[in-house]
Design a protein around this motif. Structure first.
Motif, PDB file in Angstrom:
ATOM      1  N   PRO A  36     -11.446  17.471  13.122  1.00 14.89           N
ATOM      2  CA  PRO A  36     -12.350  15.903  12.827  1.00 14.89           C
ATOM      3  C   PRO A  36     -11.244  14.673  12.445  1.00 14.89           C
ATOM      4  N   LYS A  37     -11.691  13.999  12.770  1.00 17.51           N
ATOM      5  CA  LYS A  37     -10.943  12.334  12.171  1.00 17.51           C
ATOM      6  C   LYS A  37     -11.131  12.439  10.537  1.00 17.51           C
ATOM      7  N   GLU A  38     -11.968  12.916  10.106  1.00 13.87           N
ATOM      8  CA  GLU A  38     -11.647  13.122   8.515  1.00 13.87           C
ATOM      9  C   GLU A  38     -12.114  15.000   8.070  1.00 13.87           C
ATOM     10  N   PHE A  39     -11.823  14.719   6.235  1.00 14.26           N
ATOM     11  CA  PHE A  39     -11.061  15.962   6.008  1.00 14.26           C
ATOM     12  C   PHE A  39     -12.439  16.980   5.898  1.00 14.26           C
ATOM     13  N   THR A  40     -12.340  17.592   5.888  1.00 14.81           N
ATOM     14  CA  THR A  40     -13.134  18.673   5.839  1.00 14.81           C
ATOM     15  C   THR A  40     -12.769  20.664   5.978  1.00 14.81           C
ATOM     16  N   SER A  41     -13.250  21.267   4.733  1.00 18.52           N
ATOM     17  CA  SER A  41     -12.745  22.916   4.103  1.00 18.52           C
ATOM     18  C   SER A  41     -13.428  23.314   5.657  1.00 18.52           C
ATOM     19  N   VAL A  42     -14.491  22.770   6.992  1.00 16.05           N
ATOM     20  CA  VAL A  42     -15.053  23.438   7.274  1.00 16.05           C
ATOM     21  C   VAL A  42     -15.134  23.127   9.237  1.00 16.05           C
ATOM     22  N   ILE A  43     -14.184  23.744   9.900  1.00 11.11           N
ATOM     23  CA  ILE A  43     -14.028  23.323  11.703  1.00 11.11           C
ATOM     24  C   ILE A  43     -14.446  23.903  12.099  1.00 11.11           C
ATOM     25  N   ASP A  44     -15.325  23.847  13.309  1.00  7.43           N
ATOM     26  CA  ASP A  44     -15.855  24.753  14.336  1.00  7.43           C
ATOM     27  C   ASP A  44     -15.972  23.687  15.208  1.00  7.43           C
ATOM     28  N   VAL A  45     -14.879  24.392  15.989  1.00  4.82           N
ATOM     29  CA  VAL A  45     -14.482  24.083  17.553  1.00  4.82           C
ATOM     30  C   VAL A  45     -14.901  24.736  18.412  1.00  4.82           C
ATOM     31  N   ALA A  46     -15.807  26.326  17.851  1.00  5.58           N
ATOM     32  CA  ALA A  46     -16.818  27.262  19.012  1.00  5.58           C
ATOM     33  C   ALA A  46     -18.193  27.216  19.208  1.00  5.58           C
ATOM     34  N   GLY A  47     -18.213  25.835  18.249  1.00 14.70           N
ATOM     35  CA  GLY A  47     -20.047  26.113  18.105  1.00 14.70           C
ATOM     36  C   GLY A  47     -20.820  26.696  16.836  1.00 14.70           C
ATOM     37  N   PHE A  48     -19.917  27.893  16.700  1.00 17.39           N
ATOM     38  CA  PHE A  48     -20.933  29.394  15.941  1.00 17.39           C
ATOM     39  C   PHE A  48     -21.813  28.851  15.256  1.00 17.39           C
ATOM     40  N   LEU A  49     -21.797  27.545  14.271  1.00 17.28           N
ATOM     41  CA  LEU A  49     -22.308  27.030  12.768  1.00 17.28           C
ATOM     42  C   LEU A  49     -23.637  26.145  12.861  1.00 17.28           C
ATOM     43  N   SER A  50     -24.430  26.417  12.498  1.00 15.27           N
ATOM     44  CA  SER A  50     -25.341  24.379  12.342  1.00 15.27           C
ATOM     45  C   SER A  50     -25.077  23.760  11.488  1.00 15.27           C
ATOM     46  N   ASN A  51     -25.734  22.803  11.723  1.00 19.33           N
ATOM     47  CA  ASN A  51     -25.172  21.228  10.836  1.00 19.33           C
ATOM     48  C   ASN A  51     -24.852  21.885   9.505  1.00 19.33           C
ATOM     49  N   GLY A  52     -25.904  22.445   9.161  1.00 20.74           N
ATOM     50  CA  GLY A  52     -26.933  22.749   7.892  1.00 20.74           C
ATOM     51  C   GLY A  52     -25.985  24.067   7.137  1.00 20.74           C
ATOM     52  N   GLN A  53     -25.399  25.212   8.310  1.00 20.77           N
ATOM     53  CA  GLN A  53     -24.855  26.618   7.960  1.00 20.77           C
ATOM     54  C   GLN A  53     -23.025  25.768   7.549  1.00 20.77           C
TER      55      GLN A  53
ATOM     56  N   THR B  83      -8.489  25.811  20.520  1.00 21.52           N
ATOM     57  CA  THR B  83      -8.523  26.061  19.224  1.00 21.52           C
ATOM     58  C   THR B  83      -7.058  24.868  17.805  1.00 21.52           C
ATOM     59  N   PRO B  84      -7.077  23.994  17.538  1.00 17.98           N
ATOM     60  CA  PRO B  84      -6.099  23.216  16.805  1.00 17.98           C
ATOM     61  C   PRO B  84      -4.979  24.358  16.617  1.00 17.98           C
ATOM     62  N   GLY B  85      -4.686  25.184  16.479  1.00 17.25           N
ATOM     63  CA  GLY B  85      -3.821  25.890  16.169  1.00 17.25           C
ATOM     64  C   GLY B  85      -3.019  25.774  15.162  1.00 17.25           C
ATOM     65  N   LEU B  86      -1.797  25.057  15.325  1.00 16.46           N
ATOM     66  CA  LEU B  86      -0.994  25.040  14.456  1.00 16.46           C
ATOM     67  C   LEU B  86      -1.032  23.789  13.588  1.00 16.46           C
ATOM     68  N   ALA B  87      -2.023  22.554  13.941  1.00 17.31           N
ATOM     69  CA  ALA B  87      -2.177  21.744  13.273  1.00 17.31           C
ATOM     70  C   ALA B  87      -3.276  21.142  12.089  1.00 17.31           C
ATOM     71  N   ILE B  88      -3.254  22.763  12.007  1.00 19.86           N
ATOM     72  CA  ILE B  88      -4.455  22.907  10.681  1.00 19.86           C
ATOM     73  C   ILE B  88      -3.779  22.658   9.184  1.00 19.86           C
ATOM     74  N   LYS B  89      -2.219  22.988   9.831  1.00 22.36           N
ATOM     75  CA  LYS B  89      -1.084  24.329   8.631  1.00 22.36           C
ATOM     76  C   LYS B  89      -1.220  22.563   7.842  1.00 22.36           C
ATOM     77  N   ASP B  90      -0.915  21.012   8.532  1.00 23.47           N
ATOM     78  CA  ASP B  90      -0.581  20.166   7.352  1.00 23.47           C
ATOM     79  C   ASP B  90      -2.039  19.234   7.366  1.00 23.47           C
ATOM     80  N   PHE B  91      -2.797  19.780   7.859  1.00 22.30           N
ATOM     81  CA  PHE B  91      -4.152  19.182   7.344  1.00 22.30           C
ATOM     82  C   PHE B  91      -5.037  19.615   6.389  1.00 22.30           C
ATOM     83  N   TRP B  92      -5.008  20.631   6.736  1.00 21.64           N
ATOM     84  CA  TRP B  92      -5.759  21.696   5.664  1.00 21.64           C
ATOM     85  C   TRP B  92      -4.365  21.540   4.237  1.00 21.64           C
ATOM     86  N   GLN B  93      -2.478  21.695   4.421  1.00 21.17           N
ATOM     87  CA  GLN B  93      -2.375  21.153   3.302  1.00 21.17           C
ATOM     88  C   GLN B  93      -2.479  22.839   2.844  1.00 21.17           C
TER      89      GLN B  93
END
Length: 222
Positions: A85-102, A131-141
């Protein structure tokens, strides 16, 4: 960042020898170079950071298949920062499992948990190889206080964890395999839905991390 790889409830998977040997060789070379650098005071901490970074990279190169759970068969490494995502978030759902509310509920629970305990829970829902794969390491520090929770049904059990060293000191290792066995098994998520498995696991982790550290903490999966 310390890795916690637990055997899955029904099947044990392991590194392919070539992947394991490659990572081991890289760690050995890192140790040699650090010890001969002349910086005796800091070589241990630098080696620890370097070697565990290599292991983390190896895990992600295998498709983040740390399935409650252990490494699965080697997969082609994935590094797709464009899926972040463009902005930081602790939840990334590239599979579409979760609703916006969830997503919002889970993100709020994670924020409260981090504020109360200092532990950082991060959730990635994916269907390998999307999956973003390796990219999440730096994104989430990702650091020693981070739990990376990857929800991926590719290998049957949907709950996958990468646990930081500081977390590992306080939480019994059996907790993660028991959690995967309860909410991650195929029968559960196929009946209840992937979203139900993810939410249940987040709440169980939050409850566990809030318990006082002791011989009986996290004895029950909430």
């Amino acid at each position: 960042m310390a890795m916690l790889f637990l055997p899955p409830p029904t099947q044990c998977r392991s590194f392919s020898p070539s992947v394991f040997n490659h990572i081991s060789r890289e760690i050995s070379l890192s140790l040699l170079s650090l010890k001969t650098s002349g910086d005796e005071e800091n070589w241990v901490s630098r080696f620890r950071s370097k070697s565990l970074s290599l292991v983390f990279s190896g895990a992600l190169a295998l498709g983040l298949s740390i399935s409650g759970v252990g490494f699965a068969e080697a997969k082609v490494g994935v590094n797709k920062p464009e899926l972040l995502p463009k902005e930081f978030t602790s939840v990334i759902d590239v599979a579409g499992f979760l609703s916006n509310g969830q997503e919002k509920r889970i993100a709020q629970e994670i924020a409260n948990l981090e504020k109360d305990t200092g532990f950082k829970l991060r959730v990635l829902a994916q269907n390998y190889p999307v999956t973003p794969g390796l990219a999440i390491k730096d994104f989430w520090q990702v650091d020693d206080s981070t739990i990376v929770f990857v929800a991926d049904p590719t290998f049957g059990n949907i709950l996958n964890f990468n646990v930081g060293a500081t977390v590992d000191l306080d939480i019994p290792r059996s907790f993660w395999s028991r959690l995967a066995g309860k909410y991650g098994n195929m029968f559960y998520w196929k009946e209840k839905g992937e979203d139900a498995s993810i939410e249940a696991a987040v709440m169980a982790i939050s409850s566990c991390l809030r318990e006082p550290v002791g011989p009986n903490n996290c004895a029950e999966i909430q």
